[in-house]
Motif scaffolding. Structure first.
Motif: not given
Ligand SMILES: [Mg+2]
Ligand SMILES: [Mg+2]
Lengths: 180, 180
Positions: B77, B107, B109-112
């Motif tokens: 992402y 973003v 934090e969620h690995g994007g």
């Protein structure tokens, strides 16, 4: 000419509103970051009144070139289109545009999680339908096949999305089940 | 009141146009699927003339709650904001909004893959600046720090994005370098 004030707050809970609330809930719990893309508008004329906000005086709706929603969940790119039908027995493929199919195919090729959310409003049921399962129906309509997906097929191939008070269309639970 | 016809085709190549062309090129080569989100518009009044397209007669620009661009590249992402400044010596943080910072933090934090594209138009240089490097500058402005990122810091910390004829802002080459 028929002019109309649009009241976005008073239409009852459409599928889009349910999904938007769900996304807001997901975001508030830091579960996923998924947003609806704004409606694309071709802006032709803008007024700039003194001491107040710019006003769009002439604009046109443009056709979206992609899907309605995208974002990130569990490090994965997520992309989907939401469609509601009043049809009881099938989901008409005319609800989808070819450039959306092309977009969804690309997303699948690039490793994204891509799907349709289909609501049969007469049945009060909302389904998760993977894009990969949609493409064969899409192709077959050009080879003498039917121009819709039978309700029975959506039931069989798709996943019924559970309703929860806060996650009204809890599609992440289906993603957990199918992709992780 | 000052009314203005907007000509989107005649402004010279802005950063946004360069990025849009680059994305179109990436898409055509099936390298990445990255789109600009439409400008969010609050639509208040729409006319429906007989036998022609609906016309938006009153609308307002809404503030974007996220960034300008997102999509998928190499199964990841990708999410970024593009900003152009005429300032020669620094990039003013007032160009960015707090909700955009919050979005970019999520973003990350969620690995994007999340970043800014900053163009210094007076230098004719465009930089890739990772969001993770932006946050300390953002925070420090509220603790007596400066309200801009010095040009020298952008040069040192960021990556100069190469210009290619077809990929005018070839930021994927930087992503390849930094994240793979
Ligand atoms: Mg839709
Ligand atoms: Mg921007």
């Amino acid at each position: 000419t028929n002019s109309k004030e649009i009241s976005f707050g008073n239409r009852g809970m459409t599928l889009e509103e349910d999904i938007n609330e769900t996304n807001t809930y997901y975001l508030s719990r830091n579960k996923a970051i998924i947003h609806k893309k704004p409606t694309p508008v071709q802006i032709v004329r803008v007024d700039y009144p003194k001491r107040s906000a710019a006003v769009i005086k002439e604009g046109y709706f443009k056709q979206a070139s992609t899907t309605d929603y995208n974002g990130i969940y569990r490090e994965k790119y997520v992309d989907f289109e939401a469609k509601e039908t009043k049809n009881k027995t099938s989901f008409p493929l005319s609800n989808i545009h070819e450039h959306q199919i092309n977009h969804m195919k690309s997303v699948c090729e690039h490793g994204g999680i891509c799907f349709l959310i289909i609501r049969f409003s007469q049945h009060d049921e909302t389904y998760f339908f993977p894009a990969m399962k949609l493409f064969p129906y899409w192709e077959s309509q050009f080879n003498g096949g039917r121009k819709s997906i039978p309700y029975k097929d959506v039931q069989r191939i798709g996943n019924l999305i559970p309703f929860h008070y806060q996650a009204r269309v809890d599609y992440l639970s289906i993603i957990d089940h199918l992709y992780f």
